[in-house]
Design a protein around this motif. Structure first.
Motif, PDB file in Angstrom:
ATOM      1  N   MET A   1      -0.361  18.364 -12.205  1.00  0.00           N
ATOM      2  CA  MET A   1      -1.794  17.893 -11.323  1.00  0.00           C
ATOM      3  C   MET A   1      -1.834  16.362 -11.484  1.00  0.00           C
ATOM      4  O   MET A   1      -2.217  15.902 -10.221  1.00  0.00           O
TER       5      MET A   1
ATOM      6  N   LYS B   1      -1.750  13.848  -7.970  1.00  0.00           N
ATOM      7  CA  LYS B   1      -3.188  13.070  -7.680  1.00  0.00           C
ATOM      8  C   LYS B   1      -2.465  11.441  -7.307  1.00  0.00           C
ATOM      9  O   LYS B   1      -3.032  10.841  -6.456  1.00  0.00           O
TER      10      LYS B   1
ATOM     11  N   THR C   1      -3.179   9.373  -4.044  1.00  0.00           N
ATOM     12  CA  THR C   1      -3.607   8.318  -3.798  1.00  0.00           C
ATOM     13  C   THR C   1      -2.874   6.918  -3.355  1.00  0.00           C
ATOM     14  O   THR C   1      -3.339   6.234  -2.739  1.00  0.00           O
TER      15      THR C   1
ATOM     16  N   LEU D   1      -1.275   3.232  11.472  1.00  0.00           N
ATOM     17  CA  LEU D   1      -1.981   2.145  12.099  1.00  0.00           C
ATOM     18  C   LEU D   1      -0.813   1.052  12.635  1.00  0.00           C
ATOM     19  O   LEU D   1      -0.791   0.587  13.869  1.00  0.00           O
TER      20      LEU D   1
ATOM     21  N   PHE E   1       0.510   2.399  15.651  1.00  0.00           N
ATOM     22  CA  PHE E   1      -0.710   2.234  16.755  1.00  0.00           C
ATOM     23  C   PHE E   1      -0.638   0.882  17.210  1.00  0.00           C
ATOM     24  O   PHE E   1      -0.638   0.631  18.629  1.00  0.00           O
ATOM     25  N   PHE E   2      -0.441  -0.254  16.308  1.00  0.00           N
ATOM     26  CA  PHE E   2      -0.309  -1.498  16.809  1.00  0.00           C
ATOM     27  C   PHE E   2       0.856  -1.949  17.701  1.00  0.00           C
ATOM     28  O   PHE E   2       0.828  -2.511  18.439  1.00  0.00           O
TER      29      PHE E   2
ATOM     30  N   GLN F   1       2.481   0.034  19.613  1.00  0.00           N
ATOM     31  CA  GLN F   1       2.398   0.613  20.470  1.00  0.00           C
ATOM     32  C   GLN F   1       3.804   1.043  21.167  1.00  0.00           C
ATOM     33  O   GLN F   1       4.747   1.414  20.344  1.00  0.00           O
TER      34      GLN F   1
END
Lengths: 331, 128
Positions: B1, B5, B9, B20, B23-24, B26
């Motif tokens: 467990m 976690k 995290t 991201l 995305f940048f 492209q």
């Protein structure tokens, strides 16, 4: 499950209503002018009513909180912010709550371990997520001032520059958009994955989250993907600010969905838990001084009690008391 | 467990960063060897590349497309709806529109939209 799907379906339906209304029924005037005005009136009137309603409720007694030592003897060290005894200290307590979410910082998570022992641990994730969510929303709302004023106020200009600091993509990517979307995702996920929070979550908890998430998502789509023409949008917003009633120009349908969801949010605001925006300032455990030891607080709507003092009693019965040989104070 | 976690995290933000990043970046990475670019055309500023109404609402999309295809893919020729060919260059636009020095700024000031064109290009305000 139903309490998640219901609000989700409601937000989707609302978005669809605006889409169909504008795309197929050509109700630009209704969705661009009539509904925003109505929502604004409902918001302002409802908000003021709620606040006035709370303000006239008397709060005669102080609610001592145990977060800090109250002002007592001189040699006992006191905590001015957690247990204020002057008005400005209480103001500092309210502001630390409003701006920094002081009480969420103390959040503690209880967990039943495998060996059936109960463990407590500090849990700052909710504090961090909430802070990110509220601050990014505030920045986004203030940034929108560029649509509402012909001369853009300086703070909006500054926020705009600071927010697009990275200067990547075209138009420049706003940091607060990413933070807001991330924080909303976290806050929804938290309600799904933590069994205790899932238990106490209601449709009224999910609805505003989905609604705000939808608004942000459509805003992001308009800016980075569809690249909407903002000229007629600015025309419409300036017109709304000047209480005009001209029909809006040629604007993409997505904008009307965005505007309609915001109108729904505004109208829903005074009826919902979102009123914590105004209510937090009126919360008695935050804005009243903890000075019960220093000052006697009398309940102002106690009925007056007619006291009969001993001297009045003696005045009435002095002669009889003297005859009976009882001692009297005044001869 | 506990380990799960930790993975969560660390993993979730990492995943987010990668998303991201994608995305940048492209679509700039999936370019094959550049084909021979079509023969360049002379800058022609005697007529507009599209209808005024269309350009008013969509010039940013056109310029964005031009920037990407001409700078990243080397395709510097734009074929308009009616078949005429234009050089994908700000010069094509400004050859005519720069006669009014406030042509861009009138609306852009009003709407408070400030793309970074003039960080590199010379704006009509700066030319004598």
């Amino acid at each position: 499950m139903k309490k998640v799907l219901m609000p989700l379906a409601m937000v989707a339906t609302l978005a669809l209503v605006a889409y169909v209304g504008v795309e197929f029924l050509k109700l630009q005037f209704i969705f661009g002018v009539v509904i925003p005005y109505t929502a604004a009136v409902l918001f302002v009137a409802g908000f003021l009513f709620r606040i006035a309603d709370w303000l006239i409720r008397p709060v005669p007694f102080r609610i001592p909180t145990t977060a800090g030592q109250e002002k007592s003897l001189d040699w006992i060290r006191r905590n001015p912010i957690e247990s204020p005894h002057r008005a400005w200290e209480a103001a500092a307590r309210v502001l630390s709550e409003v701006l920094l979410f002081r009480s969420l910082f103390r959040n503690i998570r209880a967990e039943l371990r495998k060996d059936a022992s109960l463990a407590y641990a500090s849990n700052k994730w909710l504090w961090l997520g909430g802070l990110a969510f509220h601050w990014s929303l505030l920045v986004i709302v203030l940034r929108h001032a560029r649509f509402f004023f012909a001369m853009v106020p300086g703070f909006a200009d500054f926020l705009d520059h600071a927010d697009s600091f990275f200067d990547v993509t075209l138009p420049a990517f706003y940091i607060s958009d990413a933070i807001a979307l991330g924080a909303i995702t976290f806050l929804v996920a938290r309600r799904f994955f933590d069994a205790k929070v899932r238990m106490i979550s209601l449709p009224t908890d999910y609805f505003p989250l989905f609604l705000i998430g939808g608004i942000v998502l459509i805003g992001v789509l308009m800016r980075y993907v569809v690249r909407l023409n903002v000229m007629p949008v600015k025309d419409l917003m300036l017109q709304l600010m000047n209480f005009g009633f001209d029909p809006p120009g040629e604007i993409g349908t997505l904008f009307y969905v965005h505007l309609f969801l915001i109108s729904v949010l505004l109208a829903y605001f005074p009826l919902s838990k979102l009123m914590h925006m105004g209510g937090i300032f009126l919360s008695p455990t935050r804005n009243l001084c903890n000075n019960s030891r220093e000052k006697r607080h009398v309940n102002p709507w106690n009925s007056d009690i007619k006291f009969r003092t001993y001297s009045e009693y003696e005045d009435d019965f002095r002669e009889k008391m003297k005859k009976a040989g009882l001692p009297v104070e005044k001869q | 467990m506990r380990i799960n976690k930790t993975i969560l995290t660390i993993g979730l933000p990492a995943l987010l960063m990668f998303a991201l990043l994608a995305f940048f970046r492209q679509s700039g990475n999936a370019v094959e060897a550049p084909k021979a670019p079509p023969a360049p055309v002379a800058v022609d500023s005697t007529k507009c590349i599209a209808q005024t109404e269309y350009m008013r609402a969509n010039h940013m999309k056109v310029l964005y497309e031009w920037r990407n295809s001409s700078v990243r893919e080397g395709n510097r020729v734009f074929i308009a709806q009616n078949g005429s060919r234009f050089q994908k260059s700000l010069k094509t636009c400004l050859g005519c529109h720069a006669t009014n020095r406030l042509f861009c700024f009138n609306c852009h000031m009003y709407a408070n939209v400030r793309p970074k064109c003039w960080n590199c290009h010379l704006s009509p305000m700066e030319t004598p």
